[in-house]
Design a protein around this motif. Structure first.
Motif, PDB file in Angstrom:
ATOM      1  N   TYR A  45       0.824  -1.206   0.000  1.00 29.14           N
ATOM      2  CA  TYR A  45       0.000   0.000   0.000  1.00 29.14           C
ATOM      3  C   TYR A  45       0.860   1.259   0.000  1.00 29.14           C
ATOM      4  O   TYR A  45       0.639   2.176  -0.790  1.00 29.14           O
ATOM      5  CB  TYR A  45      -0.930  -0.004   1.220  1.00 29.14           C
ATOM      6  CG  TYR A  45      -1.892   1.141   1.221  1.00 29.14           C
ATOM      7  CD1 TYR A  45      -3.001   1.134   0.399  1.00 29.14           C
ATOM      8  CD2 TYR A  45      -1.691   2.251   2.036  1.00 29.14           C
ATOM      9  CE1 TYR A  45      -3.889   2.191   0.382  1.00 29.14           C
ATOM     10  CE2 TYR A  45      -2.565   3.307   2.030  1.00 29.14           C
ATOM     11  CZ  TYR A  45      -3.660   3.280   1.204  1.00 29.14           C
ATOM     12  OH  TYR A  45      -4.532   4.323   1.178  1.00 29.14           O
ATOM     13  N   GLN A  77      -5.331  -0.588  -4.514  1.00 30.55           N
ATOM     14  CA  GLN A  77      -6.632  -1.125  -4.099  1.00 30.55           C
ATOM     15  C   GLN A  77      -6.496  -2.550  -3.580  1.00 30.55           C
ATOM     16  O   GLN A  77      -7.128  -2.921  -2.593  1.00 30.55           O
ATOM     17  CB  GLN A  77      -7.626  -1.080  -5.264  1.00 30.55           C
ATOM     18  CG  GLN A  77      -8.994  -1.569  -4.884  1.00 30.55           C
ATOM     19  CD  GLN A  77      -9.598  -0.806  -3.722  1.00 30.55           C
ATOM     20  OE1 GLN A  77      -9.447   0.399  -3.606  1.00 30.55           O
ATOM     21  NE2 GLN A  77     -10.275  -1.514  -2.839  1.00 30.55           N
ATOM     22  N   ARG A  80      -5.035  -2.315  -0.208  1.00 31.72           N
ATOM     23  CA  ARG A  80      -6.051  -1.768   0.690  1.00 31.72           C
ATOM     24  C   ARG A  80      -7.058  -2.844   1.101  1.00 31.72           C
ATOM     25  O   ARG A  80      -7.479  -2.902   2.252  1.00 31.72           O
ATOM     26  CB  ARG A  80      -6.759  -0.614  -0.010  1.00 31.72           C
ATOM     27  CG  ARG A  80      -7.475   0.311   0.920  1.00 31.72           C
ATOM     28  CD  ARG A  80      -7.834   1.564   0.185  1.00 31.72           C
ATOM     29  NE  ARG A  80      -9.272   1.692   0.186  1.00 31.72           N
ATOM     30  CZ  ARG A  80      -9.967   2.432  -0.631  1.00 31.72           C
ATOM     31  NH1 ARG A  80      -9.376   3.107  -1.576  1.00 31.72           N
ATOM     32  NH2 ARG A  80     -11.251   2.506  -0.550  1.00 31.72           N
ATOM     33  N   SER A  81      -7.389  -3.719   0.177  1.00 29.98           N
ATOM     34  CA  SER A  81      -8.285  -4.833   0.496  1.00 29.98           C
ATOM     35  C   SER A  81      -7.640  -5.769   1.511  1.00 29.98           C
ATOM     36  O   SER A  81      -8.302  -6.240   2.434  1.00 29.98           O
ATOM     37  CB  SER A  81      -8.636  -5.611  -0.769  1.00 29.98           C
ATOM     38  OG  SER A  81      -9.336  -4.802  -1.660  1.00 29.98           O
ATOM     39  N   SER A  84      -7.860  -4.160   4.804  1.00 26.04           N
ATOM     40  CA  SER A  84      -9.236  -4.199   5.303  1.00 26.04           C
ATOM     41  C   SER A  84      -9.578  -5.543   5.919  1.00 26.04           C
ATOM     42  O   SER A  84     -10.320  -5.616   6.898  1.00 26.04           O
ATOM     43  CB  SER A  84     -10.225  -3.905   4.176  1.00 26.04           C
ATOM     44  OG  SER A  84     -10.049  -2.605   3.696  1.00 26.04           O
ATOM     45  N   CYS A  87      -6.420  -5.985   9.173  1.00 27.97           N
ATOM     46  CA  CYS A  87      -6.032  -4.974  10.167  1.00 27.97           C
ATOM     47  C   CYS A  87      -7.254  -4.432  10.904  1.00 27.97           C
ATOM     48  O   CYS A  87      -8.389  -4.688  10.532  1.00 27.97           O
ATOM     49  CB  CYS A  87      -5.286  -3.833   9.483  1.00 27.97           C
ATOM     50  SG  CYS A  87      -3.708  -4.353   8.809  1.00 27.97           S
ATOM     51  N   ALA A  89      -9.777  -1.437  12.654  1.00 27.17           N
ATOM     52  CA  ALA A  89     -10.616  -0.386  12.071  1.00 27.17           C
ATOM     53  C   ALA A  89      -9.855   0.924  11.868  1.00 27.17           C
ATOM     54  O   ALA A  89     -10.044   1.608  10.868  1.00 27.17           O
ATOM     55  CB  ALA A  89     -11.835  -0.153  12.949  1.00 27.17           C
ATOM     56  N   VAL A  92      -7.655   0.694   8.756  1.00 27.93           N
ATOM     57  CA  VAL A  92      -8.497   0.705   7.552  1.00 27.93           C
ATOM     58  C   VAL A  92      -9.013   2.112   7.276  1.00 27.93           C
ATOM     59  O   VAL A  92      -8.996   2.575   6.132  1.00 27.93           O
ATOM     60  CB  VAL A  92      -9.663  -0.297   7.705  1.00 27.93           C
ATOM     61  CG1 VAL A  92     -10.642  -0.178   6.560  1.00 27.93           C
ATOM     62  CG2 VAL A  92      -9.128  -1.714   7.809  1.00 27.93           C
ATOM     63  N   THR A  93      -9.440   2.808   8.311  1.00 28.56           N
ATOM     64  CA  THR A  93      -9.930   4.180   8.148  1.00 28.56           C
ATOM     65  C   THR A  93      -8.834   5.090   7.605  1.00 28.56           C
ATOM     66  O   THR A  93      -9.075   5.879   6.686  1.00 28.56           O
ATOM     67  CB  THR A  93     -10.453   4.724   9.494  1.00 28.56           C
ATOM     68  OG1 THR A  93     -11.502   3.872   9.954  1.00 28.56           O
ATOM     69  CG2 THR A  93     -10.956   6.144   9.354  1.00 28.56           C
ATOM     70  N   ASN A  96      -8.172   4.303   3.954  1.00 26.47           N
ATOM     71  CA  ASN A  96      -9.262   4.834   3.116  1.00 26.47           C
ATOM     72  C   ASN A  96      -9.155   6.343   2.967  1.00 26.47           C
ATOM     73  O   ASN A  96      -9.391   6.890   1.885  1.00 26.47           O
ATOM     74  CB  ASN A  96     -10.612   4.450   3.700  1.00 26.47           C
ATOM     75  CG  ASN A  96     -10.903   2.976   3.562  1.00 26.47           C
ATOM     76  OD1 ASN A  96     -10.346   2.301   2.703  1.00 26.47           O
ATOM     77  ND2 ASN A  96     -11.762   2.467   4.421  1.00 26.47           N
TER      78      ASN A  96
END
Length: 102
Positions: A45, A77, A80-81, A84, A87, A89, A92-93, A96
């Motif tokens: 990422y 992406q 990022r998946s 998600s 990991c 929250a 992930v936030t 995003n």
């Protein structure tokens, strides 16, 4: 009769110790695997995000090669998946938020 009972108890105790050792080893391997997957996702990422940001700063959005930009966004992406799925929250936030800003 006493020797047979002692031998049976010793064998049973050995089996229990082996089972506990195998379970502990499996737990340790799972933690290592999970850590490695999180690290790989984070590195992918950061690498793709950094590349896109550097290219944008260097040549601007219109000067970027469309195929190259699409490939790196797909990599971002995918990473990022992975984040998600593995990991917490907060991570992930943040990922995003960076993706939206980019």
């Amino acid at each position: 009769m006493g020797n047979l009972a002692a031998a049976g108890f010793g064998a049973l105790a050995s089996l229990v110790v082996v089972a506990i050792g195998a379970w502990l080893q499996a737990q340790r391997e799972r933690r290592h695997w999970l850590r490695d997957q999180k690290l790989r996702g984070a590195v992918d990422y950061v690498t793709s995000t950094r590349y896109l940001l550097n290219q944008y700063r260097k040549v601007g959005e219109l000067g970027m090669n469309e195929d190259d930009r699409r490939e790196w966004r797909n990599r971002m992406q995918s990473a990022r998946s992975t984040l998600s799925l593995l990991c917490g929250a907060r991570t992930v936030t943040l990922a995003n938020d960076v993706a939206r800003a980019l």
